[in-house]
Write a protein that holds these residues in place. Structure first.
Motif, PDB file in Angstrom:
ATOM      1  N   THR A  15      27.335  -8.472  42.442  1.00  0.00           N
ATOM      2  CA  THR A  15      28.579  -8.791  43.153  1.00  0.00           C
ATOM      3  C   THR A  15      29.595  -9.450  42.238  1.00  0.00           C
ATOM      4  N   THR A  16      29.271  -9.547  40.961  1.00  0.00           N
ATOM      5  CA  THR A  16      30.209 -10.053  39.956  1.00  0.00           C
ATOM      6  C   THR A  16      30.237  -9.073  38.791  1.00  0.00           C
ATOM      7  N   ALA A  17      31.346  -9.051  38.079  1.00  0.00           N
ATOM      8  CA  ALA A  17      31.473  -8.174  36.917  1.00  0.00           C
ATOM      9  C   ALA A  17      31.240  -8.999  35.663  1.00  0.00           C
ATOM     10  N   GLY A  18      29.970  -9.175  35.319  1.00  0.00           N
ATOM     11  CA  GLY A  18      29.735 -10.004  34.157  1.00  0.00           C
ATOM     12  C   GLY A  18      28.332 -10.132  33.639  1.00  0.00           C
ATOM     13  N   THR A  19      27.369 -10.470  34.492  1.00  0.00           N
ATOM     14  CA  THR A  19      26.069 -10.833  33.946  1.00  0.00           C
ATOM     15  C   THR A  19      25.318  -9.644  33.356  1.00  0.00           C
ATOM     16  N   GLY A  20      25.550  -8.446  33.917  1.00  0.00           N
ATOM     17  CA  GLY A  20      24.834  -7.271  33.434  1.00  0.00           C
ATOM     18  C   GLY A  20      23.365  -7.274  33.776  1.00  0.00           C
ATOM     19  N   SER A  21      22.912  -8.272  34.561  1.00  0.00           N
ATOM     20  CA  SER A  21      21.484  -8.389  34.865  1.00  0.00           C
ATOM     21  C   SER A  21      20.937  -7.167  35.577  1.00  0.00           C
ATOM     22  N   GLU A  22      21.827  -6.381  36.192  1.00  0.00           N
ATOM     23  CA  GLU A  22      21.384  -5.196  36.928  1.00  0.00           C
ATOM     24  C   GLU A  22      20.832  -4.102  36.027  1.00  0.00           C
ATOM     25  N   VAL A  23      21.112  -4.202  34.707  1.00  0.00           N
ATOM     26  CA  VAL A  23      20.649  -3.157  33.787  1.00  0.00           C
ATOM     27  C   VAL A  23      19.901  -3.720  32.587  1.00  0.00           C
ATOM     28  N   THR A  24      19.588  -5.017  32.590  1.00  0.00           N
ATOM     29  CA  THR A  24      18.944  -5.604  31.413  1.00  0.00           C
ATOM     30  C   THR A  24      17.454  -5.838  31.633  1.00  0.00           C
ATOM     31  N   ARG A  25      16.751  -5.956  30.518  1.00  0.00           N
ATOM     32  CA  ARG A  25      15.312  -6.213  30.566  1.00  0.00           C
ATOM     33  C   ARG A  25      15.036  -7.692  30.321  1.00  0.00           C
ATOM     34  N   ALA A  26      15.886  -8.535  30.844  1.00  0.00           N
ATOM     35  CA  ALA A  26      15.742  -9.970  30.634  1.00  0.00           C
ATOM     36  C   ALA A  26      16.110 -10.727  31.893  1.00  0.00           C
ATOM     37  N   CYS A  27      15.523 -11.900  32.037  1.00  0.00           N
ATOM     38  CA  CYS A  27      15.968 -12.841  33.060  1.00  0.00           C
ATOM     39  C   CYS A  27      15.698 -14.244  32.532  1.00  0.00           C
ATOM     40  N   VAL A  28      16.442 -15.206  33.083  1.00  0.00           N
ATOM     41  CA  VAL A  28      16.357 -16.585  32.613  1.00  0.00           C
ATOM     42  C   VAL A  28      16.006 -17.484  33.789  1.00  0.00           C
ATOM     43  N   VAL A  29      14.971 -18.311  33.609  1.00  0.00           N
ATOM     44  CA  VAL A  29      14.497 -19.220  34.654  1.00  0.00           C
ATOM     45  C   VAL A  29      14.405 -20.622  34.062  1.00  0.00           C
ATOM     46  N   THR A  30      14.928 -21.602  34.784  1.00  0.00           N
ATOM     47  CA  THR A  30      14.922 -22.980  34.291  1.00  0.00           C
ATOM     48  C   THR A  30      13.639 -23.698  34.689  1.00  0.00           C
ATOM     49  N   ASP A  31      13.003 -24.345  33.731  1.00  0.00           N
ATOM     50  CA  ASP A  31      11.840 -25.186  33.989  1.00  0.00           C
ATOM     51  C   ASP A  31      12.339 -26.475  34.649  1.00  0.00           C
ATOM     52  N   SER A  32      11.926 -26.719  35.886  1.00  0.00           N
ATOM     53  CA  SER A  32      12.427 -27.866  36.644  1.00  0.00           C
ATOM     54  C   SER A  32      12.086 -29.196  35.988  1.00  0.00           C
ATOM     55  N   ALA A  33      10.973 -29.255  35.297  1.00  0.00           N
ATOM     56  CA  ALA A  33      10.530 -30.515  34.702  1.00  0.00           C
ATOM     57  C   ALA A  33      11.243 -30.822  33.394  1.00  0.00           C
ATOM     58  N   SER A  34      11.329 -29.829  32.506  1.00  0.00           N
ATOM     59  CA  SER A  34      11.886 -30.061  31.171  1.00  0.00           C
ATOM     60  C   SER A  34      13.361 -29.692  31.056  1.00  0.00           C
ATOM     61  N   HIS A  35      13.900 -29.005  32.064  1.00  0.00           N
ATOM     62  CA  HIS A  35      15.279 -28.508  32.051  1.00  0.00           C
ATOM     63  C   HIS A  35      15.499 -27.444  30.986  1.00  0.00           C
ATOM     64  N   GLU A  36      14.421 -26.853  30.505  1.00  0.00           N
ATOM     65  CA  GLU A  36      14.537 -25.788  29.512  1.00  0.00           C
ATOM     66  C   GLU A  36      14.779 -24.460  30.221  1.00  0.00           C
ATOM     67  N   LYS A  37      15.722 -23.682  29.687  1.00  0.00           N
ATOM     68  CA  LYS A  37      15.952 -22.344  30.217  1.00  0.00           C
ATOM     69  C   LYS A  37      14.990 -21.384  29.523  1.00  0.00           C
ATOM     70  N   MET A  38      14.068 -20.821  30.305  1.00  0.00           N
ATOM     71  CA  MET A  38      13.024 -19.951  29.763  1.00  0.00           C
ATOM     72  C   MET A  38      13.489 -18.501  29.823  1.00  0.00           C
ATOM     73  N   LEU A  39      13.491 -17.828  28.692  1.00  0.00           N
ATOM     74  CA  LEU A  39      13.871 -16.424  28.622  1.00  0.00           C
ATOM     75  C   LEU A  39      12.636 -15.556  28.809  1.00  0.00           C
ATOM     76  N   ILE A  40      12.693 -14.668  29.793  1.00  0.00           N
ATOM     77  CA  ILE A  40      11.615 -13.698  30.020  1.00  0.00           C
ATOM     78  C   ILE A  40      12.175 -12.338  29.643  1.00  0.00           C
ATOM     79  N   LEU A  41      11.491 -11.647  28.766  1.00  0.00           N
ATOM     80  CA  LEU A  41      12.030 -10.428  28.172  1.00  0.00           C
ATOM     81  C   LEU A  41      10.983  -9.324  28.187  1.00  0.00           C
ATOM     82  N   GLY A  42      11.387  -8.130  28.573  1.00  0.00           N
ATOM     83  CA  GLY A  42      10.492  -6.992  28.531  1.00  0.00           C
ATOM     84  C   GLY A  42      10.792  -5.995  29.644  1.00  0.00           C
ATOM     85  N   MET A  43      10.125  -4.856  29.593  1.00  0.00           N
ATOM     86  CA  MET A  43      10.384  -3.792  30.573  1.00  0.00           C
ATOM     87  C   MET A  43      10.029  -4.210  31.989  1.00  0.00           C
TER      88      MET A  43
END
Length: 387
Positions: A137-165
């Motif tokens: 619904t936005t023109a920007g993230t490209g997440s609809e076609v990428t093999r990646a997503c980012v999830v934040t670790d609630s405890a450490s505040h680290e943004k975890m990159l998950i990558l793959g098919m």
């Protein structure tokens, strides 16, 4: 050279394409999807169009709205539990990058039954996962076609990159009409995110001709239409061009990966809750100034594609125009520096080492044309501050 090109199995692009969602689900064998939607979009009524299309087609679905900005492990685990408990056979992600990343990560966790932290890079997650249909619904993230997503670790505040098919949606329905109601700030920030995707794909150490073509197309579309979409929100031609540009940028970066800007941007977002596209834009000029001496040709090509330099301009002049262009664009689109955003200066500089370490651990700075040390990254953070 052999290039492995990854795309969703089906892309449906254009105004009104949401009407084809039931056909897409049927082709993927999805009969009981979990609809993961941004709660703000539900509140504003944007999800009603998706839900009515599903109901009219007789598709049985459950709505999940516990999505948060910069999705956390808790949010993803809740969505994963909803998939399992509801015996769903697929997921629909509806919204911006947060909703789509939540849908993608939840599908992977529900399928593999492994904790999120075990999935983050350097591991590449290529196992089969249940199908995801992404509806941006936005023109920007490209997440609809990428093999990646980012999830934040609630405890450490680290943004975890998950990558793959495993993270690549099976299909995407890219209907620009959902962006017509996007406010100025969302339009600007997501557009700047798409610009960053295209730029980092074009200068990437993993670049390839396929990704180059999409990246240059994206830069041309974004350079010509981003400001119009921001200042003339009802301009359908600009909105459609930006949606296509964002998708092309996503296809480019999915087949190369991000680089130093994204690596440095994620910690700023995690620690200081800066929207992702905004934190990218805060860094674009400083990272480009650092990186361009190692790869002047692709940076010059980016400047030309954006319309900020002429084909006849020398590389050095085109690169200078690119850096100046980022400063100008940030001014026009009201992008604050970290200082102007209101980040506490003492904490920002105290966290520079931690942020630099997390940036390097994400792996994406290794794709940058000029490799950065931890000290280099700390210096770039300092240069981006600007009182």
């Amino acid at each position: 050279m052999i290039n492995n090109i990854l795309t969703p199995r089906r892309l449906v692009v254009g105004g009104g394409s949401i009407e084809q969602l039931p056909q897409v689900l049927a082709q993927l064998g999805i009969k009981r999807p979990l609809l993961v939607a941004d709660p703000n979009l539900v509140r504003l009524g944007l999800s009603t169009r998706v839900e009515s299309v599903l109901r009219d087609a007789g598709v049985s679905y459950t709505l999940f709205t516990d999505v948060v900005e910069d999705p956390t492990d808790a949010c993803v685990n809740a969505a994963s539990a909803a998939i399992v408990e509801g015996d769903h056979d697929g997921v629909i992600g509806f919204g911006g990058g947060s909703a789509i990343d939540t849908a993608k990560a939840a599908a992977v966790v529900a399928t593999l039954r492994q904790p999120i932290r075990s999935l983050m890079v350097p591991r590449i997650v290529d196992e089969a996962a249940m199908p995801v249909v992404a509806i941006p619904t936005t023109a920007g993230t490209g997440s609809e076609v990428t093999r990646a997503c980012v999830v934040t670790d609630s405890a450490s505040h680290e943004k975890m990159l998950i990558l793959g098919m495993s993270c690549l949606p099976a299909a995407a329905v890219v209907d620009f009409e959902f962006t017509l109601s996007c406010p100025f700030r969302v339009t600007a920030d997501t557009g700047l995110d798409a610009l960053t995707h295209a730029l980092e794909a074009l200068v990437n150490r993993n670049r390839n001709p396929h990704a180059d073509a999409f990246a240059l197309s994206a830069l041309r579309l974004i350079g010509a239409h981003l400001e119009t979409a921001c200042f003339e929100p009802a301009n359908r031609a600009a909105r459609e061009a930006m949606m296509l540009g964002a998708t092309h940028a996503g296809l480019a970066v999915s087949n190369t990966s991000t680089a130093l800007v994204h690596g440095m941007s994620r910690p700023i977002g995690a620690f200081f809750h800066v929207p992702h596209g905004l934190s990218n834009a805060m860094l674009l000029a400083a990272v480009t100034e650092f990186s361009a001496p190692a790869a002047p040709a692709p940076y010059a090509a980016a400047a030309r594609a954006l319309g900020w330099a002429k084909e006849s301009d020398a590389e050095t002049d085109a690169v200078a125009a690119l850096i100046a262009g980022f400063h100008r664009l940030n001014s026009v689109l009201k992008v604050p520096t970290p200082a102007a955003f209101g980040i506490d200066k003492t904490r920002y500089f105290e966290l520079r080492t931690t942020m630099a370490t997390q940036a390097l651990q994400s792996g994406t700075p290794a794709n940058n044309p000029r490799l950065a040390t931890e000290q280099d990254i700390e210096a770039i953070y300092a240069a981006a501050w600007v009182d």
